[in-house]
Design a protein around this motif. Structure first.
Motif, mmCIF file in Angstrom:
data_model
loop_
_atom_site.group_PDB
_atom_site.id
_atom_site.type_symbol
_atom_site.label_atom_id
_atom_site.label_comp_id
_atom_site.label_asym_id
_atom_site.label_seq_id
_atom_site.Cartn_x
_atom_site.Cartn_y
_atom_site.Cartn_z
ATOM 1 N N GLY A 16 7.644 8.162 -14.395
ATOM 2 C CA GLY A 16 6.956 7.312 -13.428
ATOM 3 C C GLY A 16 6.668 5.919 -13.939
ATOM 4 N N SER A 17 7.022 5.639 -15.193
ATOM 5 C CA SER A 17 6.768 4.311 -15.726
ATOM 6 C C SER A 17 7.886 3.361 -15.327
ATOM 7 N N GLY A 18 7.686 2.099 -15.611
ATOM 8 C CA GLY A 18 8.673 1.067 -15.349
ATOM 9 C C GLY A 18 8.679 0.090 -16.510
ATOM 10 N N TYR A 19 9.559 -0.903 -16.415
ATOM 11 C CA TYR A 19 9.742 -1.846 -17.508
ATOM 12 C C TYR A 19 9.760 -3.271 -16.975
ATOM 13 N N PHE A 20 9.022 -4.140 -17.609
ATOM 14 C CA PHE A 20 9.147 -5.578 -17.373
ATOM 15 C C PHE A 20 10.034 -6.090 -18.485
ATOM 16 N N THR A 21 11.124 -6.770 -18.133
ATOM 17 C CA THR A 21 12.072 -7.243 -19.132
ATOM 18 C C THR A 21 12.349 -8.728 -18.950
ATOM 19 N N ILE A 49 4.774 0.769 -9.320
ATOM 20 C CA ILE A 49 4.138 0.905 -8.005
ATOM 21 C C ILE A 49 5.136 0.728 -6.865
ATOM 22 N N ILE A 50 5.918 -0.345 -6.930
ATOM 23 C CA ILE A 50 6.928 -0.627 -5.906
ATOM 24 C C ILE A 50 8.223 -0.947 -6.640
ATOM 25 N N TYR A 51 9.326 -0.352 -6.198
ATOM 26 C CA TYR A 51 10.625 -0.641 -6.804
ATOM 27 C C TYR A 51 11.649 -0.837 -5.698
ATOM 28 N N GLU A 52 12.329 -1.974 -5.746
ATOM 29 C CA GLU A 52 13.314 -2.348 -4.730
ATOM 30 C C GLU A 52 12.740 -2.202 -3.330
ATOM 31 N N GLY A 53 11.483 -2.634 -3.167
ATOM 32 C CA GLY A 53 10.824 -2.643 -1.872
ATOM 33 C C GLY A 53 10.236 -1.317 -1.432
ATOM 34 N N GLU A 54 10.438 -0.258 -2.211
ATOM 35 C CA GLU A 54 9.951 1.075 -1.840
ATOM 36 C C GLU A 54 8.768 1.487 -2.713
ATOM 37 N N THR A 55 7.697 1.959 -2.070
ATOM 38 C CA THR A 55 6.550 2.461 -2.803
ATOM 39 C C THR A 55 6.933 3.743 -3.523
ATOM 40 N N GLN A 56 6.536 3.846 -4.776
ATOM 41 C CA GLN A 56 6.846 5.019 -5.584
ATOM 42 C C GLN A 56 5.769 6.082 -5.368
ATOM 43 N N ASN A 57 5.991 7.275 -5.861
ATOM 44 C CA ASN A 57 5.027 8.373 -5.723
ATOM 45 C C ASN A 57 3.846 8.111 -6.644
ATOM 46 N N THR A 93 -9.070 1.700 -5.540
ATOM 47 C CA THR A 93 -8.220 2.844 -5.887
ATOM 48 C C THR A 93 -6.776 2.360 -5.994
ATOM 49 N N MET A 94 -5.915 3.171 -6.560
ATOM 50 C CA MET A 94 -4.493 2.820 -6.649
ATOM 51 C C MET A 94 -3.890 2.672 -5.259
ATOM 52 N N ASN A 95 -4.299 3.528 -4.304
ATOM 53 C CA ASN A 95 -3.786 3.409 -2.933
ATOM 54 C C ASN A 95 -4.198 2.089 -2.292
ATOM 55 N N GLU A 96 -5.444 1.676 -2.489
ATOM 56 C CA GLU A 96 -5.900 0.396 -1.940
ATOM 57 C C GLU A 96 -5.149 -0.777 -2.575
ATOM 58 N N PHE A 97 -4.944 -0.713 -3.878
ATOM 59 C CA PHE A 97 -4.211 -1.754 -4.587
ATOM 60 C C PHE A 97 -2.760 -1.813 -4.091
ATOM 61 N N THR A 98 -2.141 -0.650 -3.929
ATOM 62 C CA THR A 98 -0.764 -0.581 -3.446
ATOM 63 C C THR A 98 -0.651 -1.151 -2.044
ATOM 64 N N GLU A 99 -1.594 -0.819 -1.184
ATOM 65 C CA GLU A 99 -1.580 -1.344 0.185
ATOM 66 C C GLU A 99 -1.653 -2.869 0.171
ATOM 67 N N PHE A 100 -2.509 -3.435 -0.654
ATOM 68 C CA PHE A 100 -2.593 -4.895 -0.778
ATOM 69 C C PHE A 100 -1.256 -5.473 -1.249
ATOM 70 N N LEU A 101 -0.644 -4.856 -2.251
ATOM 71 C CA LEU A 101 0.624 -5.346 -2.800
ATOM 72 C C LEU A 101 1.740 -5.274 -1.761
ATOM 73 N N GLN A 102 1.760 -4.218 -0.959
ATOM 74 C CA GLN A 102 2.759 -4.092 0.108
ATOM 75 C C GLN A 102 2.595 -5.220 1.129
#
Length: 148
Positions: A16-21, A49-57, A93-102
């Motif tokens: 579930g992790s990601g990488y900033f490169t 949290i979001i990858y290629e426009g899609e929210t992750q689990n 919460t993570m859901n609230e943060f994700t909603e803002f980011l979307q």
């Protein structure tokens, strides 16, 4: 973690992790890395949290201060943090943060360490701005202009 082409920490895969490169001066957020030797900079964090426009689990989690690094479709880079002022009660919460980011239409978003570590300092032409929690931190992301 890899900085200026040198490994600082061993590569550990976390589901579930990601990488900033950064590769040849170009930043990206990636879901997978197979060869790490081609990158000047790598930061692994959790969760993606979001990858290629899609929210992750994601799991919702507790209310906390949050921070993330994001990119839009035009590959503009953004550093995001919630306000850490102790009297404003801005924990989310993570859901609230994700909603803002979307709502901001970010294409890729990687969560960074949050909680009491959440801080941001930046300068504009006329002012300096701080969002900080007055806690010692041991790692930071620094972005600056290169003089050519």
């Amino acid at each position: 973690v890899r900085n200026q082409g040198k490994n600082i920490n061993a590569h550990v895969r976390i589901n579930g992790s990601g990488y900033f490169t950064v590769q040849e001066g170009t930043p990206q957020i990636k879901k997978e890395l197979t060869d790490t030797t081609n990158y000047e900079t790598i930061i692994q964090s959790f969760p993606l949290i979001i990858y290629e426009g899609e929210t992750q689990n994601l799991q919702n989690g507790l209310r906390s201060y949050r921070s993330a690094i994001a990119m839009d479709k035009e590959n503009n880079l953004y550093l995001i943090t919630t306000d850490t002022h102790p009297f404003k009660r801005n924990k989310v919460t993570m859901n609230e943060f994700t909603e803002f980011l979307q709502e901001q239409n970010y294409h890729d978003v990687l969560n960074l360490d949050g909680g009491k570590s959440t801080q941001l300092h930046y300068k504009t032409r006329n002012n300096e701005h701080n969002v900080r929690n007055h806690r010692r931190i041991y790692n930071a992301i620094t972005i600056s202009r290169r003089n050519k």
